[in-house]
Write a protein that holds these residues in place. Structure first.
Motif: not given
Length: 106
Positions: A37-39, A58, A81, A83-85, A101-103
């Motif tokens: 997970a992360g940006e 990444e 950019q 946030n993708c699990e 989760q998009s900004h």
């Protein structure tokens, strides 16, 4: 006749060893998938038949091709950019999106 039996035994041995190696490689690839997970940055997106894919990069500059739902595919754009699990493999550089989760999301 003795030579024929030796050749047959050698061929059988090659088949058994080759099968064991193939099973080992399949297990190794399956074991290489891990949760992340992360940006990340969306580098590309494409459809293949009924499947949707996004290519992410990444912070380490490694790229992964991830399958995703139609909803997630429609929400992201190249250059975003997010946030993708996900589950991904360092061996195949492929994986599957679990949530994005998009900004730009409220």
């Amino acid at each position: 006749m003795k030579l024929y039996k030796k050749l047959l035994l050698a061929a059988a041995l090659v088949v058994v060893v080759g099968g064991c190696y193939a099973a080992y490689r399949v297990h190794q690839v399956q074991a290489s998938y891990y949760a992340m997970a992360g940006e990340v940055t969306v580098m590309d997106k494409f459809e293949s038949g009924t499947e949707n894919y996004i290519v992410i990069e990444e912070a380490t500059q490694q790229q992964f091709t991830l399958s995703c739902s139609q909803e997630d595919y429609d929400r992201v754009h190249v250059g975003d950019q997010i946030n993708c699990e996900r589950h991904q493999s360092i061996v195949t550089h492929q994986g599957e999106v679990h949530s994005i989760q998009s900004h730009a999301d409220p």
